[in-house]
Design a protein around this motif. Structure first.
Motif, PDB file in Angstrom:
ATOM      1  N   ASN A   1       0.803  -1.034   0.142  1.00 25.47           N
ATOM      2  CA  ASN A   1      -0.164  -0.024   0.080  1.00 25.47           C
ATOM      3  C   ASN A   1       0.899   1.439  -0.091  1.00 25.47           C
ATOM      4  OD1 ASN A   1      -2.772  -1.071   0.204  1.00 25.47           O
ATOM      5  ND2 ASN A   1      -1.834  -1.917   2.331  1.00 25.47           N
ATOM      6  N   LEU A   2       0.197   2.523   0.041  1.00 24.85           N
ATOM      7  CA  LEU A   2       0.949   3.645  -0.172  1.00 24.85           C
ATOM      8  C   LEU A   2       1.872   3.963   1.163  1.00 24.85           C
ATOM      9  CD1 LEU A   2       1.444   6.431  -1.330  1.00 24.85           C
ATOM     10  CD2 LEU A   2      -0.481   7.419   0.207  1.00 24.85           C
ATOM     11  N   ILE A   3       1.209   3.724   2.209  1.00 22.15           N
ATOM     12  CA  ILE A   3       1.974   3.697   3.544  1.00 22.15           C
ATOM     13  C   ILE A   3       3.000   2.383   3.905  1.00 22.15           C
ATOM     14  CG2 ILE A   3       1.945   4.335   5.870  1.00 22.15           C
ATOM     15  CD1 ILE A   3      -0.726   5.645   5.587  1.00 22.15           C
ATOM     16  N   ARG A   4       4.389   2.856   4.042  1.00 23.07           N
ATOM     17  CA  ARG A   4       5.218   1.800   4.221  1.00 23.07           C
ATOM     18  C   ARG A   4       5.224   1.457   5.498  1.00 23.07           C
ATOM     19  NH1 ARG A   4       9.776  -0.741   1.683  1.00 23.07           N
ATOM     20  NH2 ARG A   4      11.150  -1.446   2.996  1.00 23.07           N
ATOM     21  N   THR A   5       5.380   2.422   6.431  1.00 17.38           N
ATOM     22  CA  THR A   5       5.623   2.217   7.861  1.00 17.38           C
ATOM     23  C   THR A   5       5.412   3.433   8.485  1.00 17.38           C
ATOM     24  OG1 THR A   5       6.882   1.234   9.756  1.00 17.38           O
ATOM     25  CG2 THR A   5       7.966   2.544   8.108  1.00 17.38           C
ATOM     26  N   ILE A   6       5.000   3.301   9.812  1.00 19.26           N
ATOM     27  CA  ILE A   6       4.738   4.476  10.795  1.00 19.26           C
ATOM     28  C   ILE A   6       5.545   4.008  12.225  1.00 19.26           C
ATOM     29  CG2 ILE A   6       3.272   5.800  12.002  1.00 19.26           C
ATOM     30  CD1 ILE A   6       0.954   4.905  10.043  1.00 19.26           C
ATOM     31  N   TYR A   7       6.251   4.932  12.742  1.00 19.92           N
ATOM     32  CA  TYR A   7       7.112   4.699  13.897  1.00 19.92           C
ATOM     33  C   TYR A   7       7.404   5.942  14.549  1.00 19.92           C
ATOM     34  CZ  TYR A   7      11.186   5.576  11.071  1.00 19.92           C
ATOM     35  OH  TYR A   7      12.150   6.117  10.245  1.00 19.92           O
ATOM     36  N   THR A   8       7.572   5.773  15.899  1.00 19.07           N
ATOM     37  CA  THR A   8       8.129   7.105  16.740  1.00 19.07           C
ATOM     38  C   THR A   8       9.606   6.923  17.141  1.00 19.07           C
ATOM     39  OG1 THR A   8       7.368   5.925  18.703  1.00 19.07           O
ATOM     40  CG2 THR A   8       5.812   7.325  17.735  1.00 19.07           C
ATOM     41  N   ASP A   9      10.193   8.269  17.135  1.00 17.33           N
ATOM     42  CA  ASP A   9      11.507   8.163  17.789  1.00 17.33           C
ATOM     43  C   ASP A   9      11.332   9.146  19.025  1.00 17.33           C
ATOM     44  OD1 ASP A   9      11.283  10.838  16.646  1.00 17.33           O
ATOM     45  OD2 ASP A   9      13.299  10.507  15.631  1.00 17.33           O
ATOM     46  N   ASP A  10      12.530   9.965  19.396  1.00 13.96           N
ATOM     47  CA  ASP A  10      12.523  10.750  20.580  1.00 13.96           C
ATOM     48  C   ASP A  10      11.457  11.767  20.599  1.00 13.96           C
ATOM     49  OD1 ASP A  10      13.619  11.496  23.118  1.00 13.96           O
ATOM     50  OD2 ASP A  10      14.457  13.152  22.129  1.00 13.96           O
ATOM     51  N   ASN A  11      11.301  12.627  19.812  1.00 17.71           N
ATOM     52  CA  ASN A  11      10.274  13.784  19.818  1.00 17.71           C
ATOM     53  C   ASN A  11       9.357  13.542  18.454  1.00 17.71           C
ATOM     54  OD1 ASN A  11      12.241  14.826  18.252  1.00 17.71           O
ATOM     55  ND2 ASN A  11      11.966  16.810  19.038  1.00 17.71           N
ATOM     56  N   SER A  12       9.198  12.736  17.748  1.00 18.63           N
ATOM     57  CA  SER A  12       8.497  12.842  16.439  1.00 18.63           C
ATOM     58  C   SER A  12       7.905  11.536  16.103  1.00 18.63           C
ATOM     59  CB  SER A  12       9.483  13.273  15.306  1.00 18.63           C
ATOM     60  OG  SER A  12      10.704  12.246  15.190  1.00 18.63           O
ATOM     61  N   ILE A  13       6.967  11.460  14.971  1.00 17.29           N
ATOM     62  CA  ILE A  13       6.241  10.562  14.699  1.00 17.29           C
ATOM     63  C   ILE A  13       6.713  10.696  12.925  1.00 17.29           C
ATOM     64  CG2 ILE A  13       3.910   9.339  14.044  1.00 17.29           C
ATOM     65  CD1 ILE A  13       2.645  10.981  16.359  1.00 17.29           C
ATOM     66  N   ARG A  14       6.970   9.413  12.369  1.00 13.62           N
ATOM     67  CA  ARG A  14       7.479   9.239  11.138  1.00 13.62           C
ATOM     68  C   ARG A  14       6.648   8.313  10.357  1.00 13.62           C
ATOM     69  NH1 ARG A  14      13.170  11.250  10.610  1.00 13.62           N
ATOM     70  NH2 ARG A  14      13.765  12.260  12.537  1.00 13.62           N
ATOM     71  N   ILE A  15       6.398   8.761   9.170  1.00 17.49           N
ATOM     72  CA  ILE A  15       5.638   7.976   8.278  1.00 17.49           C
ATOM     73  C   ILE A  15       6.477   7.784   6.939  1.00 17.49           C
ATOM     74  CG2 ILE A  15       3.557   7.897   6.946  1.00 17.49           C
ATOM     75  CD1 ILE A  15       3.312  10.187   9.669  1.00 17.49           C
ATOM     76  N   LYS A  16       6.731   6.650   6.472  1.00 13.38           N
ATOM     77  CA  LYS A  16       7.490   6.581   5.243  1.00 13.38           C
ATOM     78  C   LYS A  16       6.538   5.978   4.134  1.00 13.38           C
ATOM     79  CE  LYS A  16      12.173   5.747   6.913  1.00 13.38           C
ATOM     80  NZ  LYS A  16      12.714   6.792   6.236  1.00 13.38           N
TER      81      LYS A  16
END
Length: 529
Positions: free
Chosen positions: A190-205
């Motif tokens: 699908n369009l979204i590959r992955t969603i995860y968090t780090d120290d102070n952000s949410i990252r969507i690839k």
């Protein structure tokens, strides 16, 4: 004399101090100070203590050319506060993000984050900043109207900043590191590959190029919670099993909404969210959050709360001057007086208005309230006018203090403002009374007028062009005679002038005038506590 001694002794710091005194004195006396300001700018650009600082402060090639701010009158920094991981810069008024220029330098073995801000800070010599785990924080007046702050460390520190009304807040986090995506929930279909968090952000690839029209951001408050919501046009097959968390946030949920994936951030305390988008990434940054937020102490001026009386000129049957399209002086003066009242109250002063509505008060009685309240200062607000034959030519802001008139212009303006109820007094009687005025009070009123006049001009010129400075003048204004404290009469502009008349009825212009007067009041009390 002090400057010449400093030059002969080659005392760099003393030269700067003496030049600043000369410039301040020159402005108070309405003298041209441009040559001295240029000298000061050159000296300030050289005033760094170490080789490292000199290389930073002289390096202008790394400027981000896309961040040039438009020219405005310089802002003034009131103070700078630090906490465990934050620097807060407090200004004298609300600011725009465009006044900030940020760039990074790598000067082995040091990394530097440099902030250039279009502002003046007069307390550089007495301000020392320190934050744990940051090796050095330097501040300096890079140019006459450009303040520079430099963070220096052997680690590549991560900083972010945002503007909150009259503050710049710089957040300092751990050293920068490469964040790797989680291998647990990767969707290659699908369009979204992955969603995860780090120290102070949410990252969507994403698996393919992602455009700005492919998502929608909204923020609102619901059931006493602050909600930040991102709706992305695309599916992610792990929406239901994936569980996201962040130590700074109360809750993060990922929801499958058919052909849309919703990322919802919920927090009880107000947070600041910003996002960065490129071709295959969306990074949601949490700039300020509940558990790292430290309440900043409000700016407290060095002087104590003062008692101030504001007089809105004219009123009721006395409409004052009348401009084009029946624009009345009494309306303008009351609106500006009300804005000024609110601004000074917010600064902690005790403030009184001689009138709060369309009411007539005799000129002789307007200072009665100021004397009864034992006021520290008295401000009378008016608008000027000339006959129709001169209306298109005469304009400008003027500030008067009480003194026997020495010019025909001052006599004319005073005669207009005095006309309402002192006609029974002879000219000779008026002159005898005015000549007996308290000289120290006149001197204090003159200083007060200079500060307020400068504040008004700086404020209105920040948003409006073609504003004319008609200067600080002395005049025999009867409304000021009874005041037992420093007092001034402000002519906000000429209501008879076609363009200035429109501006005087403009709410934005009125607020800028009031803000400028309030700034002038601050300036006066800071020097005369």
């Amino acid at each position: 004399m002090g400057y010449l001694k400093a030059v002969l002794k080659k005392d760099h710091e003393k030269k700067i101090q003496e030049l600043e005194k000369l410039i301040l004195l020159g402005k108070k006396l309405n003298k041209i100070t441009t040559p001295d300001e240029k000298k000061l700018e050159i000296l300030l650009s050289k005033s760094n203590n170490t080789d490292i600082e000199k290389s930073v402060l002289s390096n202008t090639n790394n400027y981000n050319s896309t961040s040039k701010s438009k020219k405005t009158d310089a802002y003034n920094i009131q103070n700078i506060q630090t906490s465990a991981d934050k620097i807060t810069i407090v200004f004298d008024r609300n600011i725009d993000k465009e006044i900030i220029k940020f760039f990074e330098l790598k000067q082995t073995p040091y990394y530097k984050d440099v902030f250039d801000i279009d502002a003046r800070f007069d307390k550089i010599n007495t301000t020392h900043l320190k934050i744990n785990n940051i090796e050095k924080i330097n501040i300096g007046q890079f140019k006459f109207n450009v303040f520079r702050l430099v963070l220096t460390d052997k680690r590549n520190i991560k900083t972010s900043y945002f503007v909150d009304k009259n503050k710049i807040i710089i957040n300092i986090n751990e050293s920068k590191k490469v964040v790797k995506e989680s291998n647990d929930f990767i969707d290659e279909k699908n369009l979204i590959r992955t969603i995860y968090t780090d120290d102070n952000s949410i990252r969507i690839k994403f698996n393919k190029t992602f455009g700005k029209n492919d998502f929608r951001y909204s923020a609102f408050k619901h059931n006493n919670n602050y909600i930040h919501q991102f709706d992305i046009k695309g599916k992610y097959k792990y929406s239901n099993p994936i569980k996201l968390s962040n130590k700074y946030l109360d809750k993060i949920t990922v929801l499958d909404k058919g052909n849309t994936t919703r990322i919802r951030i919920t927090n009880k305390d107000k947070i600041n969210i910003r996002y960065i988008k490129n071709k295959r990434n969306l990074i949601i940054k949490i700039a300020t959050v509940k558990k790292t937020a430290i309440t900043n102490k409000p700016y407290i001026p060095k002087y104590k709360s003062k008692v101030i009386v504001i007089d809105a000129g004219h009123g009721a049957k006395d409409s004052g001057a009348v401009g084009p399209n029946k624009r009345y002086e009494k309306v303008v003066t009351l609106e500006v007086a009300k804005y000024l009242y609110k601004m000074l109250k917010e600064k902690g002063h005790k403030v009184y208005l001689t009138r709060k509505n369309d009411k007539f008060i005799k000129v002789m009685n307007r200072t009665t309230l100021a004397n009864e309240k034992n006021a520290d200062i008295f401000i009378s607000i008016h608008a000027n006018s000339v006959p129709k034959s001169k209306a298109h030519r005469v304009q400008g802001i003027e500030t008067f203090f009480l003194s026997p008139a020495r010019s025909e212009r001052a006599k004319r303006v005073a005669a207009k403002e005095n006309s309402s109820d002192i006609s029974s007094m002879s000219n000779s009687s008026k002159l005898v009374f005015l000549e007996s005025l308290n000289r120290p009070r006149i001197t204090a009123s003159h200083k007060f007028a200079i500060d307020v006049h400068a504040g008004m001009l700086q404020s209105v010129k920040s948003k409006f062009s073609g504003v004319k400075d008609s200067g600080v003048r002395e005049g025999p204004f009867w409304v000021l005679v009874g005041a037992q404290m420093p007092s001034i009469l402000i002519e906000l502009g000429y209501i008879s002038h076609p363009r200035e008349s429109k501006r005087l009825y403009n709410k934005t212009y009125q607020k800028l005038l009031a803000r400028g007067i309030a700034t002038g009041v601050d300036s006066y009390f800071s020097k005369n506590p």
